[in-house]
Design a protein around this motif. Structure first.
Motif, mmCIF file in Angstrom:
data_model
loop_
_atom_site.group_PDB
_atom_site.id
_atom_site.type_symbol
_atom_site.label_atom_id
_atom_site.label_comp_id
_atom_site.label_asym_id
_atom_site.label_seq_id
_atom_site.Cartn_x
_atom_site.Cartn_y
_atom_site.Cartn_z
ATOM 1 N N LEU A 324 -58.930 -18.592 73.485
ATOM 2 C CA LEU A 324 -57.546 -18.353 73.896
ATOM 3 C C LEU A 324 -57.257 -16.858 74.024
ATOM 4 C CD1 LEU A 324 -55.771 -21.085 71.758
ATOM 5 C CD2 LEU A 324 -56.089 -21.062 74.221
ATOM 6 N N PHE A 325 -57.779 -16.081 73.085
ATOM 7 C CA PHE A 325 -57.608 -14.627 73.187
ATOM 8 C C PHE A 325 -58.318 -14.120 74.446
ATOM 9 C CE2 PHE A 325 -55.477 -12.677 69.596
ATOM 10 C CZ PHE A 325 -55.383 -13.718 68.696
ATOM 11 N N ALA A 326 -59.454 -14.735 74.749
ATOM 12 C CA ALA A 326 -60.182 -14.339 75.956
ATOM 13 C C ALA A 326 -59.335 -14.629 77.191
ATOM 14 C CB ALA A 326 -61.513 -15.086 76.039
ATOM 15 N N THR A 327 -58.624 -15.777 77.175
ATOM 16 C CA THR A 327 -57.759 -16.102 78.310
ATOM 17 C C THR A 327 -56.722 -15.002 78.502
ATOM 18 O OG1 THR A 327 -57.998 -18.398 77.646
ATOM 19 C CG2 THR A 327 -56.361 -17.923 79.319
ATOM 20 N N VAL A 328 -56.119 -14.592 77.392
ATOM 21 C CA VAL A 328 -55.136 -13.510 77.486
ATOM 22 C C VAL A 328 -55.814 -12.251 78.041
ATOM 23 C CG1 VAL A 328 -53.599 -12.006 76.178
ATOM 24 C CG2 VAL A 328 -53.727 -14.430 75.627
ATOM 25 N N GLY A 329 -57.023 -11.996 77.555
ATOM 26 C CA GLY A 329 -57.763 -10.825 78.026
ATOM 27 C C GLY A 329 -58.015 -10.847 79.530
ATOM 28 N N THR A 330 -58.161 -12.055 80.092
ATOM 29 C CA THR A 330 -58.420 -12.132 81.525
ATOM 30 C C THR A 330 -57.147 -11.912 82.334
ATOM 31 O OG1 THR A 330 -58.067 -14.516 81.543
ATOM 32 C CG2 THR A 330 -60.320 -13.753 81.268
ATOM 33 N N LEU A 331 -56.004 -12.061 81.660
ATOM 34 C CA LEU A 331 -54.737 -11.979 82.391
ATOM 35 C C LEU A 331 -54.145 -10.585 82.409
ATOM 36 C CD1 LEU A 331 -52.973 -15.263 81.265
ATOM 37 C CD2 LEU A 331 -53.681 -14.654 83.564
ATOM 38 N N VAL A 332 -54.576 -9.735 81.510
ATOM 39 C CA VAL A 332 -53.918 -8.433 81.397
ATOM 40 C C VAL A 332 -54.908 -7.301 81.647
ATOM 41 C CG1 VAL A 332 -52.219 -9.288 79.770
ATOM 42 C CG2 VAL A 332 -54.335 -8.318 78.918
ATOM 43 N N ASP A 333 -54.350 -6.130 81.892
ATOM 44 C CA ASP A 333 -55.190 -4.968 82.162
ATOM 45 C C ASP A 333 -55.232 -3.990 81.005
ATOM 46 O OD1 ASP A 333 -56.247 -5.547 84.584
ATOM 47 O OD2 ASP A 333 -54.531 -4.803 85.701
ATOM 48 N N SER A 334 -54.308 -4.127 80.068
ATOM 49 C CA SER A 334 -54.299 -3.184 78.955
ATOM 50 C C SER A 334 -53.829 -3.898 77.703
ATOM 51 C CB SER A 334 -53.364 -2.020 79.271
ATOM 52 O OG SER A 334 -52.033 -2.488 79.292
ATOM 53 N N PRO A 335 -54.228 -3.378 76.526
ATOM 54 C CA PRO A 335 -53.825 -3.996 75.266
ATOM 55 C C PRO A 335 -52.310 -4.136 75.140
ATOM 56 C CG PRO A 335 -55.462 -2.309 74.879
ATOM 57 C CD PRO A 335 -55.108 -2.231 76.333
ATOM 58 N N GLN A 336 -51.580 -3.142 75.673
ATOM 59 C CA GLN A 336 -50.116 -3.188 75.559
ATOM 60 C C GLN A 336 -49.570 -4.443 76.220
ATOM 61 O OE1 GLN A 336 -51.797 -0.545 76.631
ATOM 62 N NE2 GLN A 336 -51.418 0.993 75.070
ATOM 63 N N GLU A 337 -50.112 -4.737 77.399
ATOM 64 C CA GLU A 337 -49.610 -5.892 78.136
ATOM 65 C C GLU A 337 -49.880 -7.199 77.395
ATOM 66 O OE1 GLU A 337 -50.855 -6.136 82.257
ATOM 67 O OE2 GLU A 337 -50.977 -3.956 82.283
ATOM 68 N N SER A 338 -50.880 -7.188 76.533
ATOM 69 C CA SER A 338 -51.277 -8.444 75.903
ATOM 70 C C SER A 338 -50.306 -8.875 74.811
ATOM 71 C CB SER A 338 -52.684 -8.318 75.337
ATOM 72 O OG SER A 338 -52.693 -7.409 74.265
ATOM 73 N N GLN A 339 -49.521 -7.914 74.275
ATOM 74 C CA GLN A 339 -48.689 -8.225 73.108
ATOM 75 C C GLN A 339 -47.794 -9.443 73.317
ATOM 76 O OE1 GLN A 339 -49.430 -6.897 70.339
ATOM 77 N NE2 GLN A 339 -50.837 -5.479 71.315
ATOM 78 N N THR A 340 -47.061 -9.460 74.455
ATOM 79 C CA THR A 340 -46.122 -10.557 74.663
ATOM 80 C C THR A 340 -46.839 -11.891 74.779
ATOM 81 O OG1 THR A 340 -46.203 -9.935 76.976
ATOM 82 C CG2 THR A 340 -44.246 -9.272 75.749
ATOM 83 N N LEU A 341 -48.054 -11.873 75.299
ATOM 84 C CA LEU A 341 -48.784 -13.127 75.466
ATOM 85 C C LEU A 341 -49.395 -13.595 74.151
ATOM 86 C CD1 LEU A 341 -50.497 -12.417 78.884
ATOM 87 C CD2 LEU A 341 -48.851 -14.215 78.426
ATOM 88 N N LEU A 342 -49.585 -12.648 73.212
ATOM 89 C CA LEU A 342 -50.251 -13.010 71.963
ATOM 90 C C LEU A 342 -49.322 -13.761 71.014
ATOM 91 C CD1 LEU A 342 -52.536 -10.006 71.069
ATOM 92 C CD2 LEU A 342 -53.142 -12.264 71.892
ATOM 93 N N LEU A 343 -48.031 -13.464 71.113
ATOM 94 C CA LEU A 343 -47.084 -14.052 70.162
ATOM 95 C C LEU A 343 -47.138 -15.579 70.147
ATOM 96 C CD1 LEU A 343 -45.061 -13.021 68.078
ATOM 97 C CD2 LEU A 343 -43.275 -13.566 69.741
ATOM 98 N N PRO A 344 -47.002 -16.237 71.323
ATOM 99 C CA PRO A 344 -47.082 -17.699 71.293
ATOM 100 C C PRO A 344 -48.417 -18.208 70.752
ATOM 101 C CG PRO A 344 -47.025 -16.870 73.564
ATOM 102 C CD PRO A 344 -46.711 -15.729 72.666
ATOM 103 N N LEU A 345 -49.466 -17.407 70.899
ATOM 104 C CA LEU A 345 -50.781 -17.806 70.385
ATOM 105 C C LEU A 345 -50.805 -17.776 68.867
ATOM 106 C CD1 LEU A 345 -53.839 -16.299 72.238
ATOM 107 C CD2 LEU A 345 -53.211 -18.660 71.820
ATOM 108 N N LEU A 346 -50.129 -16.761 68.322
ATOM 109 C CA LEU A 346 -50.186 -16.587 66.875
ATOM 110 C C LEU A 346 -49.251 -17.554 66.149
ATOM 111 C CD1 LEU A 346 -50.364 -12.709 66.699
ATOM 112 C CD2 LEU A 346 -52.183 -14.355 66.293
#
Lengths: 441, 303
Positions: A324-346
């Protein structure tokens, strides 16, 4: 798994396992953790010792306390009990008050006559809150003195008095299917074990999930991706990366587990060293086991089956979250962008920790069953349930099957997104675009 | 060995057609220049050849077999979008990239040593990529493209960002690879490089193939309508001709000029006139071959 996934996996693993960061965190992580807990344990134990009547505390903490006994009947019983190496002296109210202000006394306790009738309470006076450390112990002494006085006043016999001294400790026995009775440690031990396992899983998923997230972004942020995908299918690349970084986490955890195992073996003796036998009315020469028994501390025993399932759930949950983290990684270009997507995962991970105690209290209930079947929450509650009950095998199988399927599903989804988005730089895909990735790959 | 064939290859992204009905062949021992303005569809075409993208229609074959994971191992690719793992040492990096092409470490080690030395990177091979200059990183990527001894080599703008010395070194190596019978695809929009290197040309514009053939054929196809003149003396009739629309000055200086003759105007008659003019000494009269640049611009403009 294809040969190229293996090449990618091996490369990811070797690159990271030989890095200074990995070696340092592997070795220093537990040292920091142990140091942290050691400080807490030492502080709390010395605080406990302070409040107990023992002679081990240093000179600095020795207080001089005046007792103003307005009942006229308690002071002898109070003074005879003593309170560690603190000095107790009787005084009248005026001199005690002056003495406390002048620094002659660290504190004074005033026991009004109403204490005897139960309509008043003793009061501890001090400057700058000194003597607060003895508040509990002093209260206990006064209570004991009052109790002795009142019992003596009514001519209660020593037989009856001894009734009050009795202590009951509840031992627990666990029933198994075979009808055998296996003696087990207190449930608190299992609760702790479940909680520790849960936290370990949570921390691992969080730390290594993030590592996987950054790992999947690496090829695209460094623009090396086009060379790589001209040799490897995106799915193989992603799979190799998730497994390779996953393996790193697993190795690190294994090293730490060995350290913990060593610590558990040593823990009993170490805790024993910190506990004064006198606290439990044991002889100074008491063995560690006697001390631990008396203090009602027992090291939970982990069965082989539980250990194997723990490892399996650990791997399963870890891979699912990795996917799932990998999926987020494929969707974003930078760690900053990933934050909003990580919340529902956590969220599910946090939920599974929040609901730990209801699960432990009612391990066979609907909530516990639901949480331990749902793949995003299952690893932690299932392990916790297994520590407190015999989980039916079909539940284990179903729960684990769902977990594995979800991992494969997450990899399938992220591979499709990865394949479509891999060569798009700097474009943040909209939900519509993501949906079209999934449809068309 | 290594002949690449594209037949009616088409790729669409949503409503945009990035490549439409593209067909061409690239032969072993020859260099095919893939030309086109930015955004013409060169990269999309290359990615389909490299099996990174799958065509919606048509097919790409290498030695008669449709490309796939198998052909990726027979192919080296230097993409225009450059990149290396920043924190990985050059040697390790190359070993990994070779391993992805199916080459074991035992085999790749001597090859890496050879190429690293050939490109003058010996002192850098134990350094991390982020310590290297851009030009050096580009050379590392070039090594990655040729390391697996591929039959087909795709080089997308290989010279951009290289200094003249390294450009020359690279050109030498490319010529050598060509002599070894490799099929080389060279994508660029730098015409003078294409002219120097390529045997065959494909010009892509707006996703379509607009021109293809050998460099010589293509040049022949375009009329020699530019005339370079050099002389001592005065030739005022040239200005008169320009006013009449018989010719057009492209360049002009003290010694002479370059002109383009109009369709109806023959070079022979102009030569005769020049020779007949008194006090004019002609010492250069050359019909120039059209430059690829010119052909490129004219073809794209005529679309």
């Amino acid at each position: 798994m294809s040969r190229k996934s293996l090449v990618v996996m091996q490369n990811e693993f070797m690159r990271r396992v030989t890095s200074k960061t990995f070696i340092l965190t592997t070795l220093l992580g537990p040292a920091l953790l142990i140091g942290f807990f050691a400080v807490i344990i030492i502080i709390s134990i010395s605080a406990v010792e302070d409040s107990f009547e023992d002679n081990s505390s240093g000179e600095n903490s020795s207080l001089s306390i005046a007792v103003v006994d307005e009942t006229g009947v308690l002071s002898a019983r109070i003074l005879s009990q003593g309170i560690g190496d603190h000095a107790l002296v009787t005084a009248d109210l005026n001199s005690a008050h002056e003495g406390a202000l002048d620094g002659l006394f660290d504190a004074y306790v005033r026991i009004p006559p109403e204490v005897i009738s139960g309509t008043g309470q003793p009061v501890l006076y001090s400057q700058e809150g000194r003597g607060l450390g003895v508040r509990g112990a002093l209260g206990g002494i006064i209570e004991k003195a009052l109790e002795d006085h009142l019992l003596a006043d009514r001519n209660v016999s020593t037989d009856v008095r001894s009734i009050f001294e009795r202590v009951v400790r509840l031992d627990t026995v666990r029933l198994t299917d075979e009808g055998e009775e296996a003696e087990d440690p207190a449930p608190e031990g299992y609760m702790m074990l479940g909680f520790v396992l849960g936290m370990v899983m949570y921390m691992t998923m969080l730390i290594y999930g993030t590592l996987i997230l950054y790992g999947t972004m690496e090829e695209r942020t460094t623009r090396v991706v086009e060379i790589i995908v001209s040799s490897v299918r995106p799915f193989d690349l992603l799979m190799g990366k998730v497994l390779g970084i996953g393996l790193i986490g697993f190795v690190q955890m294994a090293v730490w587990m060995l350290m913990v195992l060593g610590a558990v073996i040593l823990a009993g003796p170490i805790i024993g060293m910190f506990i004064d036998p006198a606290m439990y009315d044991l002889p100074v020469a008491a063995t560690n086991q006697e001390i631990l028994d008396a203090a009602n501390i027992s090291m939970p025993h982990i069965s082989v089956g539980l250990f194997v399932w723990f490892i399996l759930y650990f791997i399963g949950g870890y891979l699912l979250y990795g996917g799932l983290f990998a999926t987020v990684g494929t969707l974003v270009d930078s760690p900053q962008e990933s934050q909003t997507l990580l919340l529902p995962l956590l969220m599910p991970m946090i939920i599974s920790i929040i609901f730990l105690s209801p699960v432990m209290v009612n391990p066979d209930g609907g909530l516990a069953l639901g949480l331990s079947l749902f793949p995003l929450t299952s690893p932690v509650p299932m392990i916790v349930r297994m520590t407190v009950m015999d989980v039916p095998f079909w539940q284990l199988l179903l729960s684990y099957g769902l977990l594995v399927l979800s991992f494969i599903g997450s990899m399938w989804v992220s591979a499709r997104i990865y394949r479509a988005s891999i060569l798009m730089y700097g474009k943040k895909p909209s939900l519509r675009v993501i949906a079209s990735y999934l449809r068309n790959g | 060995m290594g002949s690449l064939v594209l037949q009616g290859v088409t790729k669409r992204f949503g409503k945009v057609t990035a490549a439409q009905d593209i067909s061409f062949e690239a032969e072993p021992g020859r260099i095919l220049g893939l030309l086109g303005p930015n955004g013409a569809g060169k990269t999309t075409t290359i990615r389909m050849i490299a099996n990174i993208l799958t065509p919606d229609n048509g097919r790409v074959t290498l030695d008669g077999r449709v490309v796939g994971p198998w052909s990726q191992e027979q192919m080296g690719y230097l993409p225009e979008e450059r990149g290396l793992y920043k924190k990985v040492k050059i040697n390790d990096q190359l070993r990994y990239l070779a391993a992805l092409k199916g080459i074991r470490a035992r085999e790749s080690a001597p090859r890496i040593a050879y190429w690293v030395k050939r490109l003058g990177l010996q002192e850098w091979s134990a350094r991390k990529a982020q310590e290297l200059s851009k030009g050096m990183q580009q050379k590392v990527q070039f090594i990655a493209a040729v390391l697996s001894n591929p039959r087909l080599i795709i080089l997308d703008e290989p010279f951009s960002g290289l200094d003249p010395v390294n450009s020359e070194l690279l050109r030498e190596i490319v010529a050598e690879l060509k002599a070894n019978g490799r099929t080389i695809l060279f994508a660029s929009h730098r015409m003078e490089q294409v002219e120097q290197l390529c045997d065959d040309i494909c010009l892509i514009a707006n996703g379509k193939l607009v021109l293809k053939g050998t460099l010589r054929d293509i040049k022949r196809r375009y009329k020699r309508d530019r005339l370079a003149l050099a002389y001592d003396g005065e030739a005022p009739f040239l200005d008169a001709m320009e006013r009449k629309g018989d010719l057009q000055f492209l360049e002009r200086n003290e010694d002479g000029c370059i002109v383009r003759l109009a369709e109806h105007c023959h070079s022979r008659s102009l030569l005769e006139r020049l020779l007949e003019t008194p006090d004019l000494e002609l010492y250069r009269f050359e019909l120039l071959q059209p430059s690829l640049d010119e052909i490129f611009i004219r073809t794209v403009e005529s679309l």
